[in-house]
Scaffold this motif. Structure first.
Motif, PDB file in Angstrom:
ATOM      1  N   THR A   1      -5.567   4.006  -3.813  1.00 38.36           N
ATOM      2  CA  THR A   1      -5.732   5.459  -3.799  1.00 38.36           C
ATOM      3  C   THR A   1      -4.547   6.139  -3.108  1.00 38.36           C
ATOM      4  O   THR A   1      -4.149   7.241  -3.491  1.00 38.36           O
ATOM      5  CB  THR A   1      -7.039   5.862  -3.082  1.00 38.36           C
ATOM      6  N   ARG A   2      -3.993   5.467  -2.102  1.00 37.91           N
ATOM      7  CA  ARG A   2      -2.831   6.043  -1.415  1.00 37.91           C
ATOM      8  C   ARG A   2      -1.644   6.185  -2.365  1.00 37.91           C
ATOM      9  O   ARG A   2      -0.980   7.225  -2.409  1.00 37.91           O
ATOM     10  CB  ARG A   2      -2.430   5.147  -0.240  1.00 37.91           C
TER      11      ARG A   2
ATOM     12  N   TRP B   1      -3.178   0.763  -9.252  1.00 32.40           N
ATOM     13  CA  TRP B   1      -4.229   0.517 -10.227  1.00 32.40           C
ATOM     14  C   TRP B   1      -3.687   0.065 -11.576  1.00 32.40           C
ATOM     15  O   TRP B   1      -4.230  -0.850 -12.197  1.00 32.40           O
ATOM     16  CB  TRP B   1      -5.087   1.765 -10.389  1.00 32.40           C
TER      17      TRP B   1
ATOM     18  N   THR C   1     -11.050   9.031 -10.932  1.00 31.44           N
ATOM     19  CA  THR C   1     -10.054   9.916 -10.325  1.00 31.44           C
ATOM     20  C   THR C   1      -9.623  11.009 -11.291  1.00 31.44           C
ATOM     21  O   THR C   1      -9.598  12.200 -10.939  1.00 31.44           O
ATOM     22  CB  THR C   1      -8.835   9.108  -9.870  1.00 31.44           C
TER      23      THR C   1
ATOM     24  N   ILE D   1     -11.676  10.583  -2.735  1.00 32.13           N
ATOM     25  CA  ILE D   1     -10.366   9.954  -2.961  1.00 32.13           C
ATOM     26  C   ILE D   1      -9.437  10.234  -1.780  1.00 32.13           C
ATOM     27  O   ILE D   1      -8.731   9.337  -1.297  1.00 32.13           O
ATOM     28  CB  ILE D   1      -9.752  10.472  -4.275  1.00 32.13           C
TER      29      ILE D   1
ATOM     30  N   ALA E   1     -11.694   3.066 -11.347  1.00 26.44           N
ATOM     31  CA  ALA E   1     -11.053   3.903 -10.326  1.00 26.44           C
ATOM     32  C   ALA E   1     -10.171   4.967 -10.978  1.00 26.44           C
ATOM     33  O   ALA E   1     -10.191   6.143 -10.579  1.00 26.44           O
ATOM     34  CB  ALA E   1     -10.232   3.034  -9.372  1.00 26.44           C
TER      35      ALA E   1
ATOM     36  N   SER F   1      -1.630   6.168  -5.773  1.00 27.39           N
ATOM     37  CA  SER F   1      -1.879   7.079  -6.889  1.00 27.39           C
ATOM     38  C   SER F   1      -1.879   8.532  -6.437  1.00 27.39           C
ATOM     39  O   SER F   1      -1.292   9.402  -7.108  1.00 27.39           O
ATOM     40  CB  SER F   1      -3.224   6.732  -7.546  1.00 27.39           C
ATOM     41  N   LEU F   2      -2.514   8.814  -5.304  1.00 27.55           N
ATOM     42  CA  LEU F   2      -2.552  10.191  -4.812  1.00 27.55           C
ATOM     43  C   LEU F   2      -1.166  10.659  -4.390  1.00 27.55           C
ATOM     44  O   LEU F   2      -0.793  11.819  -4.626  1.00 27.55           O
ATOM     45  CB  LEU F   2      -3.522  10.288  -3.637  1.00 27.55           C
TER      46      LEU F   2
ATOM     47  N   LEU G   1     -10.533   8.160   1.227  1.00 36.48           N
ATOM     48  CA  LEU G   1     -10.145   6.754   1.057  1.00 36.48           C
ATOM     49  C   LEU G   1      -8.652   6.564   1.301  1.00 36.48           C
ATOM     50  O   LEU G   1      -8.232   5.575   1.926  1.00 36.48           O
ATOM     51  CB  LEU G   1     -10.510   6.276  -0.345  1.00 36.48           C
ATOM     52  N   ALA G   2      -7.850   7.503   0.800  1.00 34.47           N
ATOM     53  CA  ALA G   2      -6.400   7.386   0.969  1.00 34.47           C
ATOM     54  C   ALA G   2      -5.996   7.503   2.437  1.00 34.47           C
ATOM     55  O   ALA G   2      -5.137   6.756   2.920  1.00 34.47           O
ATOM     56  CB  ALA G   2      -5.695   8.455   0.138  1.00 34.47           C
TER      57      ALA G   2
ATOM     58  N   ILE H   1      -8.941   0.443  -2.787  1.00 37.75           N
ATOM     59  CA  ILE H   1      -8.929   1.451  -1.725  1.00 37.75           C
ATOM     60  C   ILE H   1      -7.498   1.789  -1.315  1.00 37.75           C
ATOM     61  O   ILE H   1      -7.133   2.968  -1.189  1.00 37.75           O
ATOM     62  CB  ILE H   1      -9.744   0.958  -0.510  1.00 37.75           C
TER      63      ILE H   1
END
Length: 272
Positions: free
Chosen positions: A71-72, A224, A252, A21, A248, A74-75, A24-25, A68
Motif C-alpha cells: 500500500t505504501r 502488487w 483500492t 489504505i 488489493a 502504490s499510494l 495501512l500505508a 500491507i
C-alpha cells in the motif's frame, strides 16, 4: 458536506476504503505481522491459515505483510503522479485558455499529440526507454497524465475569463500573471481536482500493470503488480498468491473511484 457524504452509501464506502489504505500505508511496520522480504523456503506456498492469513508465496514470504507494505508503494506512486501532473496541466490549461491565440494553439496542439497515443502504451514506451524501476514508472505516468488536466482547466477558464470579477481585476490594473494566479486558476480547478481524486485509482492500476509486465517495481519489492507477475507460474498450485494482491488492487481502485464519483456529485453545481 459531511452530512451529504453519510447520506450516500457508495461515497461512504469509498471514503472508508481510502482511509483504510492510508492507515495501512502509514502504520505498515506496526500492522504487518511479518517481514515482507523475509525468505523461508521451508514455508513456501502455504495456504491461508491462522499463522499466515493470506498464505505464503513461492519463497515463503508472508503475502499479507507484502500486501500491507505494498500500500505504501502504490499510494506513493498515485499521489506523486497526480501531484506532478496536476500543477503542470493546471498551469498550461489556464495559460492556454486565458491567453488564447498562438499560445493557446501551441499548447493545445502539444496536448493533442500526447492524447493521440493511448496513455498506457505511451507510458510503457517511456518506462521501457528509461529502464525498469518505480521511479521511472512514476515519471512515465506523470508525463502521460498532465494533458487531461490541461484540457479540463482550459475549458473552465474559457467559461470564466470574461466574467465580471475578471473584468474588475483588469479594470483595477492587475497584470495577466496576477489575474491568472488570483482570479482564474482558483475558480477553474474544481473540475480538475475532482478528476484528480478519480485518477489516483487509475494511476495505481496503471503502475501495477507496468510492474506486471516487468517495467515497474522489481523483485523482491512488495508491489502488487510485481506480486501478480511472480505468481503467474504457480497460479494452479497456489491460487492465493495472485488472488489477494489482485483483490488489493481491485478494492483500492474501487475505493478511489467511489470517493471521486461522490465528490463530483457533491461539488457539481447542477446537483445543489
Amino acid at each position: 458536506m459531511a452530512r451529504r457524504i453519510f447520506q450516500s452509501p457508495l461515497t461512504l464506502i469509498g471514503l472508508i476504503v481510502v482511509i483504510l489504505i492510508i492507515v495501512l500505508a502509514i502504520f505498515a511496520p506496526w500492522i504487518a505481522p511479518k517481514d515482507p522480504l523475509q525468505v523461508n523456503i521451508g514455508q513456501k506456498l502455504l495456504p491461508p491459515s491462522s499463522e499466515h492469513w493470506f498464505g505464503t508465496d513461492e519463497v515463503g514470504r508472508d503475502i499479507l505483510s507484502r500486501i500491507i507494505y505494498g500500500t505504501r508503494i502504490s499510494l506513493k506512486i498515485g499521489l506523486l503522479v497526480v501531484l506532478i501532473a496536476f500543477p503542470i496541466g493546471t498551469i498550461l490549461g489556464a495559460v492556454a485558455g486565458y491567453m488564447g491565440g498562438i499560445v493557446d494553439q501551441t499548447i493545445m496542439r502539444i496536448t493533442d499529440i500526447f492524447l493521440s497515443f493511448p496513455g498506457i502504451i505511451l507510458a510503457m514506451s517511456i518506462a521501457a526507454a528509461l529502464g525498469p524501476s518505480i521511479e521511472n514508472v512514476l515519471l512515465a505516468l506523470a508525463i502521460t497524465w498532465w494533458p487531461w488536466y490541461t484540457r479540463i482547466v482550459r475549458s473552465s477558464v474559457l467559461s470564466i475569463k470574461n466574467s465580471e470579477f475578471v473584468e474588475s481585476a483588469r479594470a483595477l490594473g492587475a497584470n495577466p500573471i496576477r489575474i491568472l494566479l488570483k482570479e482564474i486558476i482558483p475558480n477553474s480547478i474544481a473540475p480538475a481536482s475532482i478528476q484528480a481524486s478519480l485518477d489516483l485509482g487509475f494511476v495505481i492500476l496503471a503502475a501495477a500493470g507496468l510492474s506486471f509486465i516487468g517495467l515497474g517495481a522489481q523483485p523482491p519489492s512488495p508491489e502488487w503488480g510485481a506480486m501478480l507477475s511472480s505468481s503467474r507460474e504457480i497460479l494452479r498450485d497456489a491460487w492465493w498468491a495472485a488472488t489477494f494482491p489482485g483483490m488489493a488492487i481491485l478494492l483500492t481502485v474501487l475505493g478511489f473511484n467511489l470517493l471521486g464519483d461522490g465528490l463530483r456529485d457533491l461539488l457539481d453545481p447542477k446537483n445543489r
